[in-house]
Scaffold this motif. Sequence first.
Motif, PDB file in Angstrom:
ATOM      1  N   ILE A   1       0.846  -1.200   0.000  1.00 41.82           N
ATOM      2  CA  ILE A   1       0.000   0.000   0.000  1.00 41.82           C
ATOM      3  C   ILE A   1       0.877   1.243   0.000  1.00 41.82           C
ATOM      4  O   ILE A   1       0.642   2.199  -0.747  1.00 41.82           O
ATOM      5  N   GLU A   2       1.918   1.238   0.818  1.00 40.56           N
ATOM      6  CA  GLU A   2       2.829   2.381   0.899  1.00 40.56           C
ATOM      7  C   GLU A   2       3.551   2.599  -0.430  1.00 40.56           C
ATOM      8  O   GLU A   2       3.703   3.735  -0.890  1.00 40.56           O
ATOM      9  N   GLU A   3       3.967   1.515  -1.058  1.00 40.42           N
ATOM     10  CA  GLU A   3       4.671   1.619  -2.348  1.00 40.42           C
ATOM     11  C   GLU A   3       3.775   2.251  -3.415  1.00 40.42           C
ATOM     12  O   GLU A   3       4.200   3.138  -4.154  1.00 40.42           O
ATOM     13  N   ILE A   4       2.533   1.823  -3.476  1.00 38.44           N
ATOM     14  CA  ILE A   4       1.589   2.376  -4.455  1.00 38.44           C
ATOM     15  C   ILE A   4       1.363   3.861  -4.194  1.00 38.44           C
ATOM     16  O   ILE A   4       1.374   4.679  -5.121  1.00 38.44           O
ATOM     17  N   ALA A   5       1.180   4.223  -2.933  1.00 37.53           N
ATOM     18  CA  ALA A   5       0.957   5.628  -2.584  1.00 37.53           C
ATOM     19  C   ALA A   5       2.164   6.481  -2.964  1.00 37.53           C
ATOM     20  O   ALA A   5       2.011   7.602  -3.473  1.00 37.53           O
ATOM     21  N   LYS A   6       3.372   5.982  -2.763  1.00 40.88           N
ATOM     22  CA  LYS A   6       4.582   6.739  -3.116  1.00 40.88           C
ATOM     23  C   LYS A   6       4.709   6.913  -4.627  1.00 40.88           C
ATOM     24  O   LYS A   6       5.129   7.966  -5.105  1.00 40.88           O
ATOM     25  N   GLN A   7       4.367   5.888  -5.376  1.00 41.52           N
ATOM     26  CA  GLN A   7       4.424   5.989  -6.831  1.00 41.52           C
ATOM     27  C   GLN A   7       3.473   7.067  -7.333  1.00 41.52           C
ATOM     28  O   GLN A   7       3.815   7.843  -8.221  1.00 41.52           O
ATOM     29  N   ILE A   8       2.294   7.102  -6.769  1.00 40.67           N
ATOM     30  CA  ILE A   8       1.315   8.102  -7.189  1.00 40.67           C
ATOM     31  C   ILE A   8       1.812   9.508  -6.861  1.00 40.67           C
ATOM     32  O   ILE A   8       1.787  10.404  -7.704  1.00 40.67           O
ATOM     33  N   SER A   9       2.295   9.695  -5.632  1.00 40.39           N
ATOM     34  CA  SER A   9       2.710  11.043  -5.224  1.00 40.39           C
ATOM     35  C   SER A   9       3.973  11.508  -5.947  1.00 40.39           C
ATOM     36  O   SER A   9       4.139  12.698  -6.202  1.00 40.39           O
ATOM     37  N   SER A  10       4.858  10.610  -6.325  1.00 36.19           N
ATOM     38  CA  SER A  10       6.085  11.018  -7.015  1.00 36.19           C
ATOM     39  C   SER A  10       5.829  11.509  -8.440  1.00 36.19           C
ATOM     40  O   SER A  10       6.651  12.213  -9.017  1.00 36.19           O
ATOM     41  N   ASN A  11       4.698  11.178  -9.005  1.00 32.61           N
ATOM     42  CA  ASN A  11       4.357  11.592 -10.369  1.00 32.61           C
ATOM     43  C   ASN A  11       3.522  12.868 -10.419  1.00 32.61           C
ATOM     44  O   ASN A  11       3.069  13.271 -11.481  1.00 32.61           O
ATOM     45  N   MET A  12       3.349  13.532  -9.287  1.00 31.08           N
ATOM     46  CA  MET A  12       2.535  14.750  -9.233  1.00 31.08           C
ATOM     47  C   MET A  12       3.425  15.992  -9.160  1.00 31.08           C
ATOM     48  O   MET A  12       4.559  15.923  -8.703  1.00 31.08           O
ATOM     49  N   PRO A  13       2.907  17.170  -9.596  1.00 30.06           N
ATOM     50  CA  PRO A  13       3.651  18.423  -9.442  1.00 30.06           C
ATOM     51  C   PRO A  13       3.913  18.715  -7.962  1.00 30.06           C
ATOM     52  O   PRO A  13       3.189  18.240  -7.090  1.00 30.06           O
TER      53      PRO A  13
ATOM     54  N   ASN B   1       2.914  18.019  -2.135  1.00 26.33           N
ATOM     55  CA  ASN B   1       2.813  18.304  -0.706  1.00 26.33           C
ATOM     56  C   ASN B   1       1.441  17.897  -0.161  1.00 26.33           C
ATOM     57  O   ASN B   1       1.341  17.304   0.906  1.00 26.33           O
ATOM     58  N   LEU B   2       0.425  18.248  -0.913  1.00 27.73           N
ATOM     59  CA  LEU B   2      -0.921  17.848  -0.525  1.00 27.73           C
ATOM     60  C   LEU B   2      -1.031  16.323  -0.555  1.00 27.73           C
ATOM     61  O   LEU B   2      -1.634  15.724   0.339  1.00 27.73           O
ATOM     62  N   ALA B   3      -0.428  15.720  -1.557  1.00 25.97           N
ATOM     63  CA  ALA B   3      -0.474  14.261  -1.691  1.00 25.97           C
ATOM     64  C   ALA B   3       0.228  13.570  -0.531  1.00 25.97           C
ATOM     65  O   ALA B   3      -0.227  12.527  -0.047  1.00 25.97           O
ATOM     66  N   GLU B   4       1.352  14.167  -0.063  1.00 27.12           N
ATOM     67  CA  GLU B   4       2.073  13.567   1.057  1.00 27.12           C
ATOM     68  C   GLU B   4       1.212  13.571   2.317  1.00 27.12           C
ATOM     69  O   GLU B   4       1.179  12.595   3.060  1.00 27.12           O
ATOM     70  N   THR B   5       0.511  14.680   2.536  1.00 29.46           N
ATOM     71  CA  THR B   5      -0.397  14.754   3.680  1.00 29.46           C
ATOM     72  C   THR B   5      -1.526  13.741   3.513  1.00 29.46           C
ATOM     73  O   THR B   5      -1.868  13.013   4.448  1.00 29.46           O
ATOM     74  N   PHE B   6      -2.071  13.704   2.307  1.00 31.32           N
ATOM     75  CA  PHE B   6      -3.143  12.759   2.010  1.00 31.32           C
ATOM     76  C   PHE B   6      -2.652  11.323   2.189  1.00 31.32           C
ATOM     77  O   PHE B   6      -3.350  10.480   2.759  1.00 31.32           O
TER      78      PHE B   6
ATOM     79  N   LYS C   1      -2.932   6.349   4.785  1.00 26.22           N
ATOM     80  CA  LYS C   1      -2.216   5.182   5.308  1.00 26.22           C
ATOM     81  C   LYS C   1      -2.632   4.914   6.749  1.00 26.22           C
ATOM     82  O   LYS C   1      -2.912   3.766   7.125  1.00 26.22           O
ATOM     83  N   GLN C   2      -2.701   5.968   7.544  1.00 24.85           N
ATOM     84  CA  GLN C   2      -3.095   5.834   8.946  1.00 24.85           C
ATOM     85  C   GLN C   2      -4.523   5.295   9.058  1.00 24.85           C
ATOM     86  O   GLN C   2      -4.801   4.396   9.853  1.00 24.85           O
ATOM     87  N   ALA C   3      -5.415   5.825   8.240  1.00 22.46           N
ATOM     88  CA  ALA C   3      -6.815   5.395   8.285  1.00 22.46           C
ATOM     89  C   ALA C   3      -6.952   3.929   7.863  1.00 22.46           C
ATOM     90  O   ALA C   3      -7.686   3.159   8.499  1.00 22.46           O
ATOM     91  N   ILE C   4      -6.247   3.553   6.818  1.00 19.23           N
ATOM     92  CA  ILE C   4      -6.315   2.160   6.349  1.00 19.23           C
ATOM     93  C   ILE C   4      -5.756   1.213   7.398  1.00 19.23           C
ATOM     94  O   ILE C   4      -6.357   0.175   7.691  1.00 19.23           O
ATOM     95  N   GLN C   5      -4.609   1.561   7.966  1.00 18.04           N
ATOM     96  CA  GLN C   5      -4.021   0.704   8.987  1.00 18.04           C
ATOM     97  C   GLN C   5      -4.933   0.584  10.206  1.00 18.04           C
ATOM     98  O   GLN C   5      -5.077  -0.495  10.770  1.00 18.04           O
ATOM     99  N   THR C   6      -5.567   1.684  10.579  1.00 18.56           N
ATOM    100  CA  THR C   6      -6.491   1.649  11.715  1.00 18.56           C
ATOM    101  C   THR C   6      -7.658   0.714  11.424  1.00 18.56           C
ATOM    102  O   THR C   6      -8.022  -0.123  12.260  1.00 18.56           O
ATOM    103  N   LYS C   7      -8.225   0.829  10.242  1.00 18.45           N
ATOM    104  CA  LYS C   7      -9.361  -0.027   9.873  1.00 18.45           C
ATOM    105  C   LYS C   7      -8.952  -1.490   9.781  1.00 18.45           C
ATOM    106  O   LYS C   7      -9.697  -2.378  10.192  1.00 18.45           O
ATOM    107  N   LEU C   8      -7.775  -1.754   9.234  1.00 21.83           N
ATOM    108  CA  LEU C   8      -7.314  -3.137   9.122  1.00 21.83           C
ATOM    109  C   LEU C   8      -7.088  -3.766  10.492  1.00 21.83           C
ATOM    110  O   LEU C   8      -7.384  -4.947  10.694  1.00 21.83           O
ATOM    111  N   THR C   9      -6.570  -2.990  11.433  1.00 24.81           N
ATOM    112  CA  THR C   9      -6.361  -3.542  12.770  1.00 24.81           C
ATOM    113  C   THR C   9      -7.686  -3.753  13.496  1.00 24.81           C
ATOM    114  O   THR C   9      -7.774  -4.618  14.363  1.00 24.81           O
TER     115      THR C   9
END
Length: 87
Positions: A7-19, A24-29, A34-42
Amino acid sequence: MINPAKIEEIAKQISSNMPQGVRNLAETFEAKTKQAIQTKLTEMDFVSREEFDIQSKVLIRTREKLTELEAKVAELEARLEKQNDAE
């Protein structure tokens, strides 16, 4: 179970291809998502693959034992029936 590293790898790939501004907004997002997904999974009641495999083996052994016991019961019932017929 879902691999958090994937999940982290996919998110990094997406954010690295943005202006940069969007990045910056993507990093916060990304962090919040990531935090929300991990919370729900646990919160979900998942079992690990190891636990699943162990329980599968236990179930197989239990089925084998049940089959053996059913055969023994059938044999004992047959003996009892013969015994009752002989009387």
